[in-house]
Design a protein around this motif. Structure first.
Motif, PDB file in Angstrom:
ATOM      1  N   ARG A  13      27.752 -17.371  -0.273  1.00 28.88           N
ATOM      2  CA  ARG A  13      26.688 -16.582   0.351  1.00 28.88           C
ATOM      3  C   ARG A  13      26.389 -15.342  -0.487  1.00 28.88           C
ATOM      4  O   ARG A  13      27.296 -14.713  -1.000  1.00 28.88           O
ATOM      5  N   GLU A  28      24.917  -6.942   7.759  1.00 31.10           N
ATOM      6  CA  GLU A  28      25.683  -8.135   8.116  1.00 31.10           C
ATOM      7  C   GLU A  28      26.106  -8.065   9.582  1.00 31.10           C
ATOM      8  O   GLU A  28      26.019  -9.052  10.320  1.00 31.10           O
ATOM      9  N   ALA A  82      25.089 -10.692  12.489  1.00 24.87           N
ATOM     10  CA  ALA A  82      26.167 -11.346  13.252  1.00 24.87           C
ATOM     11  C   ALA A  82      25.937 -11.140  14.755  1.00 24.87           C
ATOM     12  O   ALA A  82      26.131 -12.060  15.564  1.00 24.87           O
ATOM     13  N   ILE A 110      23.043 -13.412  15.941  1.00 27.49           N
ATOM     14  CA  ILE A 110      23.478 -14.816  16.030  1.00 27.49           C
ATOM     15  C   ILE A 110      24.367 -15.001  17.264  1.00 27.49           C
ATOM     16  O   ILE A 110      24.221 -15.972  18.020  1.00 27.49           O
ATOM     17  N   ALA A 111      25.268 -14.045  17.503  1.00 27.17           N
ATOM     18  CA  ALA A 111      26.178 -14.151  18.652  1.00 27.17           C
ATOM     19  C   ALA A 111      25.406 -14.189  19.969  1.00 27.17           C
ATOM     20  O   ALA A 111      25.773 -14.899  20.908  1.00 27.17           O
ATOM     21  N   ARG A 140      24.125 -17.820  20.223  1.00 27.08           N
ATOM     22  CA  ARG A 140      24.973 -18.896  19.691  1.00 27.08           C
ATOM     23  C   ARG A 140      25.028 -20.145  20.571  1.00 27.08           C
ATOM     24  O   ARG A 140      24.924 -21.266  20.083  1.00 27.08           O
ATOM     25  N   HIS A 175      23.484 -16.634   6.169  1.00 28.31           N
ATOM     26  CA  HIS A 175      24.389 -16.333   7.276  1.00 28.31           C
ATOM     27  C   HIS A 175      24.078 -17.243   8.476  1.00 28.31           C
ATOM     28  O   HIS A 175      24.970 -17.855   9.064  1.00 28.31           O
ATOM     29  N   ASP A 222      25.167 -20.827   7.752  1.00 24.89           N
ATOM     30  CA  ASP A 222      26.615 -21.021   7.876  1.00 24.89           C
ATOM     31  C   ASP A 222      27.065 -21.040   9.338  1.00 24.89           C
ATOM     32  O   ASP A 222      27.864 -21.873   9.743  1.00 24.89           O
ATOM     33  N   GLU A 223      26.537 -20.106  10.106  1.00 25.55           N
ATOM     34  CA  GLU A 223      27.015 -19.949  11.491  1.00 25.55           C
ATOM     35  C   GLU A 223      26.456 -21.006  12.446  1.00 25.55           C
ATOM     36  O   GLU A 223      27.150 -21.471  13.330  1.00 25.55           O
ATOM     37  N   LEU A 224      25.174 -21.350  12.270  1.00 26.13           N
ATOM     38  CA  LEU A 224      24.563 -22.313  13.200  1.00 26.13           C
ATOM     39  C   LEU A 224      24.600 -23.735  12.666  1.00 26.13           C
ATOM     40  O   LEU A 224      24.125 -24.666  13.323  1.00 26.13           O
ATOM     41  N   LYS A 225      25.148 -23.873  11.442  1.00 24.53           N
ATOM     42  CA  LYS A 225      25.264 -25.208  10.827  1.00 24.53           C
ATOM     43  C   LYS A 225      23.890 -25.889  10.694  1.00 24.53           C
ATOM     44  O   LYS A 225      23.718 -27.064  11.038  1.00 24.53           O
TER      45      LYS A 225
END
Ligand code: FES
Length: 170
Positions: free
Chosen positions: A9, A18, A22, A25-26, A29, A56, A59-62
């Motif tokens: 990344r 960042e 984050a 996204i949280a 999620r 980001h 990566d987090e949500l695929k």
């Protein structure tokens, strides 16, 4: 290892960026169809979609980065290039056009020293043209950030912009 997972990344400009991403996204999620709301909130936070934020999300949500870039390119609301702290929308929809909005655009371009679609060097303003901002009765109208100005006279343009220069402490 899948290509997406193997990708390193890129880094954020600020550590706080960042954290902000984050947090966004949280918030979404566990919600179905969360990609769009996440992207909208991030776009609202930065006024554009920085590459590290997109990676980001990926990566987090695929979600593959290519899919995120496709969505970002599809919707006008998103920008993949940096935009200024204040986004100015000049309405060139029919209602505003006939009431003189091209003259407002001219004044703004002269005042800011940029053409529409551009951002001032100090990143304070981005000037954009839109087709109706939903307040045709107030034509000609412009929007600066979340604020809408109706029945704008070309002579008022400079004062409106100056109020944002003062608040931005430029
Ligand atoms: S045409 Fe300008 S607000 Fe609708």
């Amino acid at each position: 290892m899948p290509e997406e997972a193997a990708r390193a990344r890129t880094t954020y400009a600020e550590v706080t960026d960042e954290d902000a991403v984050a947090g966004i996204i949280a918030t979404y999620r566990d919600e179905p169809g969360n990609l769009l709301p996440v992207m909208l909130d991030i776009n609202r936070h930065f006024n554009w979609l920085p590459r590290p934020a997109l990676e980001h999300i990926s990566d987090e949500l695929k979600v593959p980065l290519t899919e995120i870039l496709r969505v970002a390119s599809f919707y006008n609301a998103f920008s993949l290039t940096p935009r200024g702290k204040n986004i100015i929308n000049v309405c060139l929809g029919t209602g505003c056009f006939v009431k003189g909005s091209p003259r407002l655009l001219e004044r703004l371009e002269r005042k800011l020293g940029i053409r529409h679609g551009e951002t001032t060097e100090d990143m304070a303003f981005t000037l954009e043209v839109v087709r109706c901002i939903g307040c045709c009765a107030l034509a000609p109208a412009i929007r600066v950030g979340e604020a809408t100005y109706g029945r704008v006279n070309p002579d008022q343009v400079s004062k409106i912009i100056d109020s944002y220069i003062e608040t931005a402490s430029l």
